[in-house]
Write a protein that holds these residues in place. Sequence first.
Motif, PDB file in Angstrom:
ATOM      1  N   GLY A 161       0.624  -1.062  -0.278  1.00 54.54           N
ATOM      2  CA  GLY A 161       0.232  -0.316  -0.043  1.00 54.54           C
ATOM      3  C   GLY A 161       0.579   1.378   0.451  1.00 54.54           C
ATOM      4  N   GLY A 162       0.859   2.136   0.130  1.00 53.91           N
ATOM      5  CA  GLY A 162       1.067   3.427   0.327  1.00 53.91           C
ATOM      6  C   GLY A 162       0.156   4.882   0.921  1.00 53.91           C
ATOM      7  N   VAL A 163       0.697   6.290   0.491  1.00 49.14           N
ATOM      8  CA  VAL A 163       0.135   7.212   0.357  1.00 49.14           C
ATOM      9  C   VAL A 163      -0.092   7.620  -1.718  1.00 49.14           C
ATOM     10  CG1 VAL A 163      -0.257   9.608   0.343  1.00 49.14           C
ATOM     11  CG2 VAL A 163      -0.096   7.916   2.571  1.00 49.14           C
ATOM     12  N   ILE A 164      -1.048   7.445  -1.734  1.00 48.44           N
ATOM     13  CA  ILE A 164      -1.043   7.686  -3.902  1.00 48.44           C
ATOM     14  C   ILE A 164      -1.642   8.602  -4.129  1.00 48.44           C
ATOM     15  CG2 ILE A 164      -0.708   6.468  -5.594  1.00 48.44           C
ATOM     16  CD1 ILE A 164      -0.827   3.549  -3.983  1.00 48.44           C
ATOM     17  N   GLU A 165      -0.527   9.714  -5.157  1.00 44.73           N
ATOM     18  CA  GLU A 165      -1.802  10.995  -5.606  1.00 44.73           C
ATOM     19  C   GLU A 165      -1.489  11.113  -6.782  1.00 44.73           C
ATOM     20  OE1 GLU A 165       0.191  13.772  -6.649  1.00 44.73           O
ATOM     21  OE2 GLU A 165       2.162  14.328  -5.102  1.00 44.73           O
ATOM     22  N   GLY A 166      -2.624  11.423  -7.295  1.00 44.68           N
ATOM     23  CA  GLY A 166      -2.880  11.629  -8.758  1.00 44.68           C
ATOM     24  C   GLY A 166      -3.761  12.154  -8.990  1.00 44.68           C
ATOM     25  N   ARG A 167      -5.001  12.218 -10.512  1.00 46.57           N
ATOM     26  CA  ARG A 167      -5.979  12.699 -10.507  1.00 46.57           C
ATOM     27  C   ARG A 167      -6.986  11.379 -10.726  1.00 46.57           C
ATOM     28  NH1 ARG A 167      -2.148  16.274 -12.225  1.00 46.57           N
ATOM     29  NH2 ARG A 167      -3.196  18.440 -12.326  1.00 46.57           N
ATOM     30  N   ASP A 168      -7.010  10.320 -10.383  1.00 46.95           N
ATOM     31  CA  ASP A 168      -7.672   9.240 -10.994  1.00 46.95           C
ATOM     32  C   ASP A 168      -7.652   8.010 -10.221  1.00 46.95           C
ATOM     33  OD1 ASP A 168      -5.620   8.102 -12.021  1.00 46.95           O
ATOM     34  OD2 ASP A 168      -6.638   7.638 -13.494  1.00 46.95           O
ATOM     35  N   ILE A 169      -6.992   8.565  -8.530  1.00 47.07           N
ATOM     36  CA  ILE A 169      -6.756   7.318  -7.854  1.00 47.07           C
ATOM     37  C   ILE A 169      -7.502   6.623  -7.115  1.00 47.07           C
ATOM     38  CG2 ILE A 169      -4.664   6.578  -6.432  1.00 47.07           C
ATOM     39  CD1 ILE A 169      -3.270   7.640  -8.480  1.00 47.07           C
ATOM     40  N   GLY A 170      -8.329   8.111  -6.181  1.00 49.41           N
ATOM     41  CA  GLY A 170      -9.590   7.461  -6.174  1.00 49.41           C
ATOM     42  C   GLY A 170     -10.884   6.755  -6.786  1.00 49.41           C
ATOM     43  N   SER A 171     -10.982   7.211  -7.865  1.00 44.86           N
ATOM     44  CA  SER A 171     -12.172   7.048  -9.011  1.00 44.86           C
ATOM     45  C   SER A 171     -12.126   6.117  -9.639  1.00 44.86           C
ATOM     46  CB  SER A 171     -12.500   8.002  -9.842  1.00 44.86           C
ATOM     47  OG  SER A 171     -11.553   8.798 -10.364  1.00 44.86           O
ATOM     48  N   VAL A 172     -10.723   5.865 -10.104  1.00 49.65           N
ATOM     49  CA  VAL A 172     -10.414   4.576 -11.174  1.00 49.65           C
ATOM     50  C   VAL A 172      -9.060   3.354 -10.756  1.00 49.65           C
ATOM     51  CG1 VAL A 172      -9.508   3.875 -13.405  1.00 49.65           C
ATOM     52  CG2 VAL A 172     -11.041   6.164 -12.884  1.00 49.65           C
ATOM     53  N   VAL A 173      -8.278   3.899 -10.075  1.00 59.22           N
ATOM     54  CA  VAL A 173      -7.148   3.270  -9.795  1.00 59.22           C
ATOM     55  C   VAL A 173      -7.167   2.276  -8.624  1.00 59.22           C
ATOM     56  CG1 VAL A 173      -4.502   3.101  -8.976  1.00 59.22           C
ATOM     57  CG2 VAL A 173      -5.309   5.010 -10.889  1.00 59.22           C
ATOM     58  N   PHE A 174      -7.954   3.112  -7.112  1.00 62.93           N
ATOM     59  CA  PHE A 174      -7.541   2.296  -6.371  1.00 62.93           C
ATOM     60  C   PHE A 174      -9.239   2.711  -5.474  1.00 62.93           C
ATOM     61  CE2 PHE A 174      -3.134   2.511  -6.366  1.00 62.93           C
ATOM     62  CZ  PHE A 174      -2.949   0.972  -5.909  1.00 62.93           C
ATOM     63  N   PRO A 175     -10.234   2.484  -5.793  1.00 62.93           N
ATOM     64  CA  PRO A 175     -11.514   2.461  -5.757  1.00 62.93           C
ATOM     65  C   PRO A 175     -11.933   2.082  -4.336  1.00 62.93           C
ATOM     66  CG  PRO A 175     -11.859   0.554  -6.745  1.00 62.93           C
ATOM     67  CD  PRO A 175     -10.870   1.214  -7.618  1.00 62.93           C
ATOM     68  N   GLU A 176     -11.625   1.303  -3.498  1.00 64.81           N
ATOM     69  CA  GLU A 176     -11.652   0.227  -2.860  1.00 64.81           C
ATOM     70  C   GLU A 176     -10.543   1.473  -1.466  1.00 64.81           C
ATOM     71  OE1 GLU A 176     -14.604  -1.477  -2.520  1.00 64.81           O
ATOM     72  OE2 GLU A 176     -14.773  -1.239  -4.082  1.00 64.81           O
ATOM     73  N   ALA A 177      -9.572   1.813  -1.487  1.00 66.25           N
ATOM     74  CA  ALA A 177      -8.307   2.390  -0.497  1.00 66.25           C
ATOM     75  C   ALA A 177      -9.164   2.846   0.373  1.00 66.25           C
ATOM     76  CB  ALA A 177      -8.537   3.805  -1.018  1.00 66.25           C
ATOM     77  N   GLU A 178      -8.533   2.887   1.813  1.00 64.71           N
ATOM     78  CA  GLU A 178      -9.058   3.696   2.374  1.00 64.71           C
ATOM     79  C   GLU A 178      -9.524   4.446   2.638  1.00 64.71           C
ATOM     80  OE1 GLU A 178      -7.113   3.243   7.433  1.00 64.71           O
ATOM     81  OE2 GLU A 178      -6.119   1.920   5.458  1.00 64.71           O
ATOM     82  N   LEU A 179      -9.605   5.239   2.111  1.00 65.44           N
ATOM     83  CA  LEU A 179      -9.780   6.837   2.573  1.00 65.44           C
ATOM     84  C   LEU A 179      -8.985   7.164   1.564  1.00 65.44           C
ATOM     85  CD1 LEU A 179     -10.192   8.792   4.268  1.00 65.44           C
ATOM     86  CD2 LEU A 179      -8.003   9.588   4.535  1.00 65.44           C
ATOM     87  N   LYS A 180      -9.977   8.133   1.185  1.00 70.72           N
ATOM     88  CA  LYS A 180     -10.342   8.732  -0.620  1.00 70.72           C
ATOM     89  C   LYS A 180     -10.240  10.236  -0.110  1.00 70.72           C
ATOM     90  CE  LYS A 180     -13.247   5.823  -1.709  1.00 70.72           C
ATOM     91  NZ  LYS A 180     -14.195   4.840  -3.048  1.00 70.72           N
ATOM     92  N   VAL A 181      -9.661  10.927  -0.894  1.00 70.22           N
ATOM     93  CA  VAL A 181      -9.241  12.594  -0.486  1.00 70.22           C
ATOM     94  C   VAL A 181      -9.033  13.319  -2.269  1.00 70.22           C
ATOM     95  CG1 VAL A 181      -7.881  14.245   0.859  1.00 70.22           C
ATOM     96  CG2 VAL A 181      -8.037  12.713   2.031  1.00 70.22           C
ATOM     97  N   TYR A 182      -9.920  14.257  -1.690  1.00 68.08           N
ATOM     98  CA  TYR A 182     -10.321  15.239  -3.070  1.00 68.08           C
ATOM     99  C   TYR A 182      -9.855  16.239  -2.605  1.00 68.08           C
ATOM    100  CZ  TYR A 182     -11.487  17.070  -7.139  1.00 68.08           C
ATOM    101  OH  TYR A 182     -10.982  18.199  -8.532  1.00 68.08           O
ATOM    102  N   LEU A 183      -8.131  17.097  -2.292  1.00 71.06           N
ATOM    103  CA  LEU A 183      -8.296  18.426  -2.493  1.00 71.06           C
ATOM    104  C   LEU A 183      -8.016  19.358  -2.986  1.00 71.06           C
ATOM    105  CD1 LEU A 183      -4.688  17.664  -0.432  1.00 71.06           C
ATOM    106  CD2 LEU A 183      -6.774  17.783   0.451  1.00 71.06           C
ATOM    107  N   ASP A 184      -8.727  21.009  -3.223  1.00 73.91           N
ATOM    108  CA  ASP A 184      -9.583  21.611  -4.078  1.00 73.91           C
ATOM    109  C   ASP A 184      -8.324  22.759  -3.589  1.00 73.91           C
ATOM    110  OD1 ASP A 184      -9.394  22.610  -6.258  1.00 73.91           O
ATOM    111  OD2 ASP A 184     -11.803  22.134  -6.555  1.00 73.91           O
ATOM    112  N   ALA A 185      -8.396  23.911  -3.942  1.00 74.33           N
ATOM    113  CA  ALA A 185      -8.295  25.051  -3.512  1.00 74.33           C
ATOM    114  C   ALA A 185      -8.778  26.031  -4.489  1.00 74.33           C
ATOM    115  CB  ALA A 185      -6.578  25.509  -3.340  1.00 74.33           C
ATOM    116  N   ARG A 186      -8.634  27.289  -4.316  1.00 74.99           N
ATOM    117  CA  ARG A 186      -9.091  28.716  -4.950  1.00 74.99           C
ATOM    118  C   ARG A 186      -8.235  28.996  -6.045  1.00 74.99           C
ATOM    119  NH1 ARG A 186     -10.429  30.673  -0.267  1.00 74.99           N
ATOM    120  NH2 ARG A 186      -8.270  32.137  -0.549  1.00 74.99           N
ATOM    121  N   PRO A 187      -8.485  29.355  -7.756  1.00 74.87           N
ATOM    122  CA  PRO A 187      -7.596  29.567  -8.735  1.00 74.87           C
ATOM    123  C   PRO A 187      -6.816  30.141  -8.056  1.00 74.87           C
ATOM    124  CG  PRO A 187      -9.553  28.858  -9.359  1.00 74.87           C
ATOM    125  CD  PRO A 187     -10.278  29.697  -7.658  1.00 74.87           C
TER     126      PRO A 187
END
Length: 210
Positions: A117-143
């Motif tokens: 396992g590990g902490v894996i970051e990207g743009r489709d990790i929680g939605s596609v690569v590891f949909p069964e991840a222990e924790l799914k996080v979506y970070l965002d910020a003002r443009p």
Amino acid sequence: MRVIAIDGPAGSGKSTVARRLAERLGLRYLDTGAMYRAITFAALRRNIDPGELDPVAALARKVDLEVTLDAVRVDGVDATIEIRGPEVTRAVSVAANPGVREEMVARQRDWARRHGGGVIEGRDIGSVVFPEAELKVYLDARPEVRAARRSKEVTDLSYETVAADLARRDALDQGRDTSPLTRAGDAVEVDTSDLTVDEIVELLTEQIGG
């Protein structure tokens, strides 16, 4: 296998937060964006147009790629600095290449299996690569916050250029047919605009009972 998936657009703080969270949890860290940049670097190095679907997909399947905490090697060549340069940054089309994404997803899953396992970051990790991840996080910020952060990293480009590049990248990432940037339905969404890295890490650690 313990996987923490962190997604979000450029400048949202993914890399900094993911690294710190991995250290906090005693897990390995993987920057999947560096993998796509590495494929772009490999294509440019071979004078292959990054927008060519089949040649770049074929290249992705055979390239020797090593992504560690502090370095990226492509076919034995240290590309750590080059993959963050403007030439690679502006040739983002490989991220929309279905063949490239299929190969990179397979490599990302293999990496997680090998490291438990590990902490894996990207743009489709929680939605596609590891949909069964222990924790799914979506970070965002003002443009404007994202652009300001990125312009500090890319010192040879103006704020206006960086902001335009981010807007273009957002449109490409969100509009592509294959694995678009999207928030997984059960992801914890965090606006990082006004939070420190320590505050974000603490919030995420609490989410997993750490």
